[in-house]
Write a protein that holds these residues in place. Sequence first.
Motif, PDB file in Angstrom:
ATOM      1  N   THR A   1       4.733  -3.120   2.432  1.00 40.04           N
ATOM      2  CA  THR A   1       4.155  -4.427   2.123  1.00 40.04           C
ATOM      3  C   THR A   1       3.870  -5.158   3.424  1.00 40.04           C
ATOM      4  N   MET A   2       2.676  -5.743   3.474  1.00 33.70           N
ATOM      5  CA  MET A   2       2.256  -6.529   4.634  1.00 33.70           C
ATOM      6  C   MET A   2       2.029  -7.972   4.201  1.00 33.70           C
ATOM      7  N   GLU A   3       2.182  -8.876   5.146  1.00 32.67           N
ATOM      8  CA  GLU A   3       1.978 -10.298   4.903  1.00 32.67           C
ATOM      9  C   GLU A   3       0.989 -10.813   5.944  1.00 32.67           C
ATOM     10  N   GLY A   4      -0.073 -11.484   5.475  1.00 32.68           N
ATOM     11  CA  GLY A   4      -1.056 -12.010   6.422  1.00 32.68           C
ATOM     12  C   GLY A   4      -2.251 -12.615   5.725  1.00 32.68           C
ATOM     13  N   ASP A   5      -3.341 -12.690   6.461  1.00 31.84           N
ATOM     14  CA  ASP A   5      -4.600 -13.185   5.938  1.00 31.84           C
ATOM     15  C   ASP A   5      -5.295 -12.071   5.145  1.00 31.84           C
ATOM     16  N   PHE A   6      -5.907 -12.444   4.030  1.00 29.88           N
ATOM     17  CA  PHE A   6      -6.529 -11.468   3.132  1.00 29.88           C
ATOM     18  C   PHE A   6      -7.472 -10.523   3.867  1.00 29.88           C
ATOM     19  N   GLU A   7      -8.413 -11.075   4.617  1.00 29.72           N
ATOM     20  CA  GLU A   7      -9.401 -10.243   5.326  1.00 29.72           C
ATOM     21  C   GLU A   7      -8.728  -9.358   6.376  1.00 29.72           C
ATOM     22  N   GLN A   8      -7.755  -9.900   7.074  1.00 28.64           N
ATOM     23  CA  GLN A   8      -7.026  -9.152   8.094  1.00 28.64           C
ATOM     24  C   GLN A   8      -6.326  -7.937   7.483  1.00 28.64           C
ATOM     25  N   LEU A   9      -5.674  -8.139   6.340  1.00 35.41           N
ATOM     26  CA  LEU A   9      -4.946  -7.031   5.704  1.00 35.41           C
ATOM     27  C   LEU A   9      -5.898  -5.957   5.195  1.00 35.41           C
ATOM     28  N   LEU A  10      -7.040  -6.363   4.665  1.00 32.78           N
ATOM     29  CA  LEU A  10      -8.028  -5.369   4.229  1.00 32.78           C
ATOM     30  C   LEU A  10      -8.559  -4.563   5.416  1.00 32.78           C
ATOM     31  N   ALA A  11      -8.729  -5.212   6.556  1.00 26.72           N
ATOM     32  CA  ALA A  11      -9.173  -4.497   7.759  1.00 26.72           C
ATOM     33  C   ALA A  11      -8.124  -3.474   8.197  1.00 26.72           C
ATOM     34  N   ILE A  12      -6.850  -3.816   8.051  1.00 21.40           N
ATOM     35  CA  ILE A  12      -5.776  -2.872   8.390  1.00 21.40           C
ATOM     36  C   ILE A  12      -5.813  -1.674   7.451  1.00 21.40           C
ATOM     37  N   VAL A  13      -6.040  -1.919   6.164  1.00 21.19           N
ATOM     38  CA  VAL A  13      -6.151  -0.816   5.201  1.00 21.19           C
ATOM     39  C   VAL A  13      -7.277   0.131   5.613  1.00 21.19           C
ATOM     40  N   LYS A  14      -8.397  -0.421   6.031  1.00 20.02           N
ATOM     41  CA  LYS A  14      -9.520   0.420   6.478  1.00 20.02           C
ATOM     42  C   LYS A  14      -9.110   1.245   7.688  1.00 20.02           C
ATOM     43  N   LYS A  15      -8.436   0.624   8.656  1.00 19.55           N
ATOM     44  CA  LYS A  15      -7.983   1.353   9.843  1.00 19.55           C
ATOM     45  C   LYS A  15      -7.011   2.466   9.470  1.00 19.55           C
ATOM     46  N   MET A  16      -6.151   2.192   8.493  1.00 14.42           N
ATOM     47  CA  MET A  16      -5.197   3.212   8.044  1.00 14.42           C
ATOM     48  C   MET A  16      -5.939   4.412   7.463  1.00 14.42           C
ATOM     49  N   ASN A  17      -6.924   4.140   6.609  1.00 19.92           N
ATOM     50  CA  ASN A  17      -7.697   5.223   6.003  1.00 19.92           C
ATOM     51  C   ASN A  17      -8.489   5.989   7.058  1.00 19.92           C
ATOM     52  N   ILE A  70       0.830  -1.203   0.000  1.00 19.96           N
ATOM     53  CA  ILE A  70       0.000   0.000   0.000  1.00 19.96           C
ATOM     54  C   ILE A  70       0.867   1.256   0.000  1.00 19.96           C
ATOM     55  N   GLN A  71       0.431   2.198  -0.814  1.00 25.02           N
ATOM     56  CA  GLN A  71       0.964   3.559  -0.777  1.00 25.02           C
ATOM     57  C   GLN A  71      -0.235   4.419  -0.422  1.00 25.02           C
ATOM     58  N   ILE A  72      -0.181   5.066   0.728  1.00 25.37           N
ATOM     59  CA  ILE A  72      -1.307   5.873   1.173  1.00 25.37           C
ATOM     60  C   ILE A  72      -0.977   7.343   0.951  1.00 25.37           C
ATOM     61  N   LEU A  73      -1.911   8.039   0.323  1.00 27.41           N
ATOM     62  CA  LEU A  73      -1.707   9.441  -0.041  1.00 27.41           C
ATOM     63  C   LEU A  73      -2.873  10.276   0.486  1.00 27.41           C
ATOM     64  N   PRO A  74      -2.789  10.705   1.740  1.00 28.55           N
ATOM     65  CA  PRO A  74      -3.861  11.517   2.295  1.00 28.55           C
ATOM     66  C   PRO A  74      -3.801  12.946   1.762  1.00 28.55           C
ATOM     67  N   LYS A  75      -4.955  13.490   1.467  1.00 30.87           N
ATOM     68  CA  LYS A  75      -5.016  14.913   1.118  1.00 30.87           C
ATOM     69  C   LYS A  75      -4.864  15.673   2.425  1.00 30.87           C
ATOM     70  N   THR A  76      -4.140  16.769   2.373  1.00 29.27           N
ATOM     71  CA  THR A  76      -3.964  17.575   3.585  1.00 29.27           C
ATOM     72  C   THR A  76      -4.546  18.957   3.371  1.00 29.27           C
ATOM     73  N   ASN A  77      -4.879  19.580   4.456  1.00 30.06           N
ATOM     74  CA  ASN A  77      -5.388  20.946   4.403  1.00 30.06           C
ATOM     75  C   ASN A  77      -4.209  21.902   4.283  1.00 30.06           C
ATOM     76  N   VAL A  95       8.669  -1.754   5.314  1.00 34.55           N
ATOM     77  CA  VAL A  95       8.500  -0.370   4.879  1.00 34.55           C
ATOM     78  C   VAL A  95       9.591  -0.053   3.870  1.00 34.55           C
ATOM     79  N   SER A  96       9.195   0.359   2.673  1.00 35.71           N
ATOM     80  CA  SER A  96      10.152   0.782   1.659  1.00 35.71           C
ATOM     81  C   SER A  96       9.895   2.257   1.344  1.00 35.71           C
TER      82      SER A  96
END
Length: 97
Positions: A46-62, A8-15, A40-41
């Motif tokens: 890059t994360m390694e784990g269970d598919f559903e678990q990693l998607l839940a982490i992406v949601k938490k990140m967002n 994941i590359q996360i690109l938050p918009k900032t004020n 971290v690169s």
Amino acid sequence: MANTLLSIQILPKTNNNEDIIPYVDRAIQVIQESGVKHYVSPLETTMEGDFEQLLAIVKKMNDAMIEMGSPNVLSQIKILFNPQGASMDKLTEKYRP
């Protein structure tokens, strides 16, 4: 054994064109708190784990980006799903000295 690699590359918009590094640091903290194996690169993590678990982490990140004040977030994601197993080490072992 893990069945998914997710980068994941996360690109938050900032004020007011704020620096995004504190946001990215927080997103990486979410990953670290999850306990999943990760790497971290410079341009993505890059994360390694269970598919559903990693998607839940992406949601938490967002969610964390929004909680910090970002009005919206762009997440670029790459996923390798293999029910037989997926491993960062296995994919990169031939490139290590």
